[in-house]
Write an enzyme that holds these catalytic residues in place. Structure first.
Site, PDB file in Angstrom:
ATOM      1  N   GLN A   1       0.901  -1.223  -0.087  1.00  0.00           N
ATOM      2  CA  GLN A   1      -0.082   0.020   0.048  1.00  0.00           C
ATOM      3  C   GLN A   1       1.019   1.259  -0.230  1.00  0.00           C
ATOM      4  OE1 GLN A   1      -3.312   0.039   2.676  1.00  0.00           O
ATOM      5  NE2 GLN A   1      -2.582   1.944   3.443  1.00  0.00           N
ATOM      6  N   GLY A   2       0.744   2.060  -1.134  1.00  0.00           N
ATOM      7  CA  GLY A   2       1.534   3.244  -1.062  1.00  0.00           C
ATOM      8  C   GLY A   2       0.954   4.433  -1.011  1.00  0.00           C
TER       9      GLY A   2
ATOM     10  N   GLU B   1      -3.296   9.084  18.767  1.00  0.00           N
ATOM     11  CA  GLU B   1      -3.919  10.504  18.716  1.00  0.00           C
ATOM     12  C   GLU B   1      -4.925  10.870  17.735  1.00  0.00           C
ATOM     13  OE1 GLU B   1      -0.561   9.726  18.763  1.00  0.00           O
ATOM     14  OE2 GLU B   1      -0.043  10.154  20.689  1.00  0.00           O
TER      15      GLU B   1
ATOM     16  N   GLU C   1     -10.713  -3.811   6.776  1.00  0.00           N
ATOM     17  CA  GLU C   1     -10.529  -4.504   7.818  1.00  0.00           C
ATOM     18  C   GLU C   1     -11.158  -4.435   9.031  1.00  0.00           C
ATOM     19  OE1 GLU C   1      -9.565  -7.381  10.732  1.00  0.00           O
ATOM     20  OE2 GLU C   1      -8.862  -5.288  10.556  1.00  0.00           O
TER      21      GLU C   1
ATOM     22  N   SER D   1      -2.795   7.030  13.942  1.00  0.00           N
ATOM     23  CA  SER D   1      -1.864   7.117  15.238  1.00  0.00           C
ATOM     24  C   SER D   1      -2.946   7.052  16.448  1.00  0.00           C
ATOM     25  CB  SER D   1      -1.047   8.352  15.407  1.00  0.00           C
ATOM     26  OG  SER D   1      -1.918   9.422  15.633  1.00  0.00           O
TER      27      SER D   1
HETATM   28  C1  LIG Z   1       4.576  -0.379  11.137  1.00  0.00           C
HETATM   29  C2  LIG Z   1       3.831   0.466  10.187  1.00  0.00           C
HETATM   30  C3  LIG Z   1       3.523   0.028   8.918  1.00  0.00           C
HETATM   31  C4  LIG Z   1       3.091   0.986   8.046  1.00  0.00           C
HETATM   32  N1  LIG Z   1       2.639   0.494   6.890  1.00  0.00           N
HETATM   33  C5  LIG Z   1       2.037   1.377   5.843  1.00  0.00           C
HETATM   34  C6  LIG Z   1       1.820   1.065   4.628  1.00  0.00           C
HETATM   35  O1  LIG Z   1       1.514  -0.338   4.298  1.00  0.00           O
HETATM   36  N2  LIG Z   1       1.417   1.858   3.553  1.00  0.00           N
HETATM   37  C7  LIG Z   1       1.339   3.068   3.789  1.00  0.00           C
HETATM   38  O2  LIG Z   1       0.886   4.007   3.095  1.00  0.00           O
HETATM   39  N3  LIG Z   1       1.607   3.605   4.863  1.00  0.00           N
HETATM   40  C8  LIG Z   1       1.942   2.619   6.221  1.00  0.00           C
HETATM   41  N4  LIG Z   1       2.286   3.287   7.519  1.00  0.00           N
HETATM   42  C9  LIG Z   1       2.314   4.541   7.631  1.00  0.00           C
HETATM   43  C10 LIG Z   1       1.354   5.088   8.717  1.00  0.00           C
HETATM   44  O3  LIG Z   1       0.077   5.111   8.197  1.00  0.00           O
HETATM   45  C11 LIG Z   1       1.737   6.456   9.371  1.00  0.00           C
HETATM   46  O4  LIG Z   1       3.107   6.293   9.941  1.00  0.00           O
HETATM   47  C12 LIG Z   1       0.723   6.904  10.287  1.00  0.00           C
HETATM   48  O5  LIG Z   1      -0.352   7.531   9.516  1.00  0.00           O
HETATM   49  C13 LIG Z   1       1.417   8.183  11.035  1.00  0.00           C
HETATM   50  O6  LIG Z   1       1.936   9.074  10.031  1.00  0.00           O
HETATM   51  P1  LIG Z   1       3.354   9.775  10.291  1.00  0.00           P
HETATM   52  O7  LIG Z   1       4.102   8.562  10.601  1.00  0.00           O
HETATM   53  O8  LIG Z   1       3.836  10.702   9.180  1.00  0.00           O
HETATM   54  O9  LIG Z   1       3.307  10.503  11.622  1.00  0.00           O
HETATM   55  P2  LIG Z   1       2.671  12.017  11.868  1.00  0.00           P
HETATM   56  O10 LIG Z   1       1.442  12.103  11.146  1.00  0.00           O
HETATM   57  O11 LIG Z   1       4.107  12.941  11.558  1.00  0.00           O
HETATM   58  O12 LIG Z   1       2.585  11.994  13.429  1.00  0.00           O
HETATM   59  C14 LIG Z   1       3.579  12.324  14.289  1.00  0.00           C
HETATM   60  C15 LIG Z   1       2.884  12.721  15.706  1.00  0.00           C
HETATM   61  O13 LIG Z   1       2.088  13.481  15.650  1.00  0.00           O
HETATM   62  C16 LIG Z   1       0.791  13.160  15.878  1.00  0.00           C
HETATM   63  N5  LIG Z   1      -0.394  14.004  15.136  1.00  0.00           N
HETATM   64  C17 LIG Z   1      -0.650  14.094  13.961  1.00  0.00           C
HETATM   65  N6  LIG Z   1      -1.436  14.639  13.516  1.00  0.00           N
HETATM   66  C18 LIG Z   1      -2.204  14.721  14.626  1.00  0.00           C
HETATM   67  C19 LIG Z   1      -3.526  15.475  14.948  1.00  0.00           C
HETATM   68  N7  LIG Z   1      -4.306  16.061  13.821  1.00  0.00           N
HETATM   69  N8  LIG Z   1      -3.805  15.702  16.142  1.00  0.00           N
HETATM   70  C20 LIG Z   1      -3.092  15.044  17.187  1.00  0.00           C
HETATM   71  N9  LIG Z   1      -1.881  14.578  16.934  1.00  0.00           N
HETATM   72  C21 LIG Z   1      -1.366  14.445  15.697  1.00  0.00           C
HETATM   73  C22 LIG Z   1       0.772  11.695  15.712  1.00  0.00           C
HETATM   74  O14 LIG Z   1      -0.274  11.020  16.416  1.00  0.00           O
HETATM   75  C23 LIG Z   1       1.980  11.317  15.982  1.00  0.00           C
HETATM   76  O15 LIG Z   1       2.091  11.221  17.404  1.00  0.00           O
HETATM   77  C24 LIG Z   1       3.079   2.348   8.401  1.00  0.00           C
HETATM   78  C25 LIG Z   1       3.387   2.739   9.758  1.00  0.00           C
HETATM   79  C26 LIG Z   1       3.980   1.959  10.556  1.00  0.00           C
HETATM   80  C27 LIG Z   1       4.492   2.382  11.850  1.00  0.00           C
END
Ligand SMILES: Cc1cc2nc3c(=O)[nH]c(=O)nc-3n(C[C@H](O)[C@H](O)[C@H](O)COP(=O)(O)OP(=O)(O)OC[C@H]3O[C@@H](n4cnc5c(N)ncnc54)[C@H](O)[C@@H]3O)c2cc1C
Lengths: 336, 391
Positions: free
Chosen positions: B122-123, B369, B240, B367
């Site tokens: 999933q990209g 949050e 899911e 997340s």
């Molecule tokens: C193990 C793993 C597998 C994954 N697999 C995939 C995959 O297959 N395909 C894919 O596309 N993505 C994948 N992801 C990406 C995943 O969807 C993102 O990591 C996730 O949505 C969080 O985005 P970020 O990492 O950019 O963190 P950020 O969005 O930058 O968040 C950083 C911090 O800020 C907080 N935050 C952000 N926005 C808000 C808000 N509005 N209010 C309060 N707090 C906030 C977050 O909760 C977090 O604590 C994967 C991630 C992990 C860890």
């Protein structure tokens, strides 16, 4: 299931949300009229013969309004009486209790000393609303007994408690001669475990109902209270705390209903359910006071009623430390 | 009905008894072994008819009710066999996307291939678009019969092993940011696709970056209309709901024996503090199992409210953190020495790895949050952030 909904609806109509701790004696009369004292009594004994789900639903509703009437100890007393098949006056007492006389089961320990002459002396603690009781049903050294409060050698003393939604008494025995035995010493253990499990579920339900009401009230307040030109409910730091309160309540409630329906759940399982519910209730009420700010610290606002009830519930029928240790010990030996 | 469920349970149980790989933890210590074990196990489950119970009945093993799916997952958890990690995106996300939004040709081409083992990733996420997924910048420019893609994806689980990718790219950048996103099916072997696995903190390489340099995707590989990809993505993300968390909760319940093992190993059998902490954990895990059960039972009865799934996810991820943290604490200094890890599981008994892995659940898939925002704003009806801020 239909009966359950009807019971809940009737409870909500008779005891509307928001009017907290309605007058005890009137509530009691109303509950007796609606047949709540007979909910768990077998049909053969003139009761309604409902399951644990029904009483759980009622206790949950009574938690929501921080009920002042002692439905939980009354129900436990009735069940003890129903289980006492050797007791000569059983039928008569069941009828009296189902009709609204009150014979509670204490929810804390007792310190009693038997004398060679067959008398018992000491203190039975944790008797709710003893001022309205005809008798109590207590575990004495030689088994469970019905102890009429007007018998010679029996007196009651109110012990002031912080929780204003309920009243708690000690029953003092001074050379009391038990005559109305429900069990002998051997039968007491089984009855104790059965009633203790019931008590745990009832308290858990009280906690969940009250925690839900506390959360509702807190969210209402957060929506109207304004600071910095916006309702405080708009601050994400506070919204997240509300979400965590909701999560804790939902998790504890899921466990409660699962175990209510699980006839094979052990006493420890049921006690763990109460501990989780009481901890959720405590968590929610601590947040409630904090999120109400200064007003949460006054006794004009109901916050403190919830907090104090939560803290008392944690202590009833065994505290969290005791039961958590037991859950751990049993889980450890189960993997032996 | 209940009778059929019991019969199904017996069938699954006897299949698992005969076929479940017993030594998969020991034999998943390298990536290659992990991939081999996964492919092998997926093939066996497809053959037995238990890999895709949620697909329609025209596919082998499909057409199961939610109640039946629940039974299958309960048994998979009980038998402690490998989770289908490598094929998870294919059988859930790719399936749901194609089934709900794909055209007939796309369904006919791809769904059978998934059963043969074709793997999807999933990209969606990008370096600048995680929680704020609609902020993606990867561009898709239409040139005749193809879209030309440039940009970068990140955190794409198992992209290094994938054949195909569910790709979100931007075809327009005026208007609200949810508009102008287009949903494409990309071949991972296409020229211009470069994958770089990302080394994770626990020593695993579960996800990867994907670099896209003038990658051409035929227009017939678009799902839905141009610019309407956000709506399609919702189908992917909602694919899911609950089954995995129920399976995982029951697996954690079974794995409590590992914590008990540590208590014995370190002679804490009569340490009341330790017993209490263990007791608190046991109840917490029991409650999460009850919650996941309730969520699925409600869905079986057609009840699902906004926020329910968020509560289950947050409750599970916190229980997982508590479970692995207690193991790490009781394991003491032993756990500070690096030991071989098992790829692709969350409760291996390698406490340091499991503890660090628990963050996958508080971050990925929305997340903790972001889930709290959903619970507060959508379920408790607290006022929402100014528009354009929230998911
Ligand atoms: C193990 C793993 C597998 C994954 N697999 C995939 C995959 O297959 N395909 C894919 O596309 N993505 C994948 N992801 C990406 C995943 O969807 C993102 O990591 C996730 O949505 C969080 O985005 P970020 O990492 O950019 O963190 P950020 O969005 O930058 O968040 C950083 C911090 O800020 C907080 N935050 C952000 N926005 C808000 C808000 N509005 N209010 C309060 N707090 C906030 C977050 O909760 C977090 O604590 C994967 C991630 C992990 C860890």
């Amino acid at each position: 299931m239909i009966e359950l909904n009807e019971l809940t609806d009737a409870a909500q109509k008779a005891f509307p949300a928001g009017s907290l701790s309605p007058a005890r004696d009137e509530s009691w009369r109303l509950a007796a009229e609606m047949g709540w004292l007979m909910v768990r009594l077998p049909e053969a004994d003139g009761g309604l013969g409902f399951t644990r789900e029904a009483s759980t639903a009622l206790h949950l509703e009574m938690g929501r309004i921080l009920s002042a009437m002692p439905l939980i100890p009354a129900q436990l007393g009735l069940q003890a009486m129903a289980a006492s098949h050797d007791f000569a006056e059983r039928a008569e007492w069941l009828e009296r209790l189902a009709a609204g006389e009150y014979a509670p089961l204490p929810m804390l320990g007792a310190a009693l000393t038997p004398s060679p002459d067959g008398t018992v002396s000491g203190t039975i603690s944790g008797v709710f609303e003893a001022d309205m009781a005809a008798a109590i049903i207590a575990q004495l050294p030689n088994g469970y007994a019905l102890v009429p409060l007007d018998a010679p050698g029996v007196s009651i003393v109110e012990r002031a408690i912080w929780d204003p939604s309920r009243r708690l008494f000690d029953v003092i025995l001074d050379g009391y001669t038990p005559t109305l035995m429900l069990t002998d010493a051997a039968g007491a253990k089984a009855l104790h475990d059965q009633l203790s499990g019931e008590a745990q579920l009832a308290l858990a339900a009280d906690c969940i109902g009250a925690a839900g009401a506390a959360l509702d009230m807190t969210i209402e307040y957060m929506k109207v209270r304004r600071q910095f030109d916006r309702p405080i409910a708009l601050f994400q730091a506070l919204k997240h705390r509300a979400a965590d309160m909701k999560t804790k309540i939902t998790v504890a409630e899921a466990l409660l209903w699962k175990r209510v329906r699980d006839e094979s759940a052990s006493l420890t399982d049921l006690a763990a359910t109460k501990v989780l519910a009481a901890e959720a209730f405590r968590f929610v009420t601590e947040e409630m006071v904090q999120l109400h700010g200064g007003i949460g610290l006054t006794d004009e606002h109901p916050c403190h009623l919830f907090l104090k009830r939560a803290l008392l519930n944690l202590q009833l029928c065994g505290n969290a430390d005791l039961w958590n240790e037991r859950v751990g010990r049993e889980a450890l030996s189960a993997t032996g | 009905m209940t009778h059929d469920l019991e019969a199904l349970r017996r069938d699954v149980r006897s299949f698992l008894k005969a076929q479940a790989p017993a030594d998969w933890r020991a034999s998943s210590r390298t990536q290659d072994d992990f991939v081999r074990t996964q492919r092998d196990w997926f093939g066996k489950l497809v053959h037995a008819g238990y890999a895709i119970p949620h697909w329609p009945a025209e596919y082998p093993g499909g057409g199961r009710s939610l109640a039946e799916q629940k039974v299958i997952y309960e048994e998979l958890a009980r038998a402690d066999c490998p989770r289908l990690l490598l094929s998870f995106v294919s059988t859930y996300h790719a399936f749901a996307t194609l089934h709900e939004c794909g055209n007939a040709a796309q369904k006919a081409r791809y769904l059978p291939r998934i059963l043969e083992g074709e793997t999807w990733c999933q990209g969606f996420s990008e370096p600048g678009a995680g929680s704020d997924l609609a902020a993606i910048k990867t561009r898709a420019e239409r040139k005749g019969d193809v879209y030309v893609i440039n940009g970068q994806k990140v955190w794409s689980t198992m992209a290094q092993f994938a054949d195909k990718c569910l790709l979100l790219a931007r075809t327009a950048s005026d208007g609200p940011k949810q508009a102008g996103i287009t949903y494409l099916l990309m071949d991972m072997k296409a020229p211009g696709v470069a994958v770089r696995p990302i080394h994770q903190i626990q020593g695993d390489e579960e996800f990867a970056e994907i670099f896209l340099d003038n990658v051409e995707i035929p227009v017939c590989e678009r799902v839905g209309e141009e610019g309407m990809g956000w709506a399609v993505a919702q189908a992917t993300l909602a694919s899911e709901r609950g089954l995995t968390l129920m399976e995982l909760s029951y697996r954690m319940r079974g794995a409590l024996g590992r914590v008990a093992g540590l208590i014995r190993k370190h002679g804490h059998e009569d340490d009341r503090g330790v017993l209490r902490d263990f007791g608190v954990l046991v109840t917490q895990v029991d409650a999460v199992c009850a919650l996941a059960d309730q969520f699925l039972d409600n869905r079986i009865n057609g009840i699902e409210r906004i926020g329910d799934a968020s509560i289950v996810k947050n409750a599970y991820s916190r229980a997982l953190r508590a479970y692995s943290a207690l193991g790490l604490r009781l394991g003491g200094m032993d756990e500070q020495y690096v030991a071989p890890i098992t790829f692709g599981d969350l409760n291996t008994g390698n406490w340091m790895a499991d503890f660090m892995n628990s963050y996958a659940w508080t971050i990925a898939g929305g997340s903790e949050e972001v889930q709290r925002n959903i619970i507060a704003e959508r379920m408790l009806e607290m006022p929402r952030e100014p528009k354009g801020w929230v998911l």
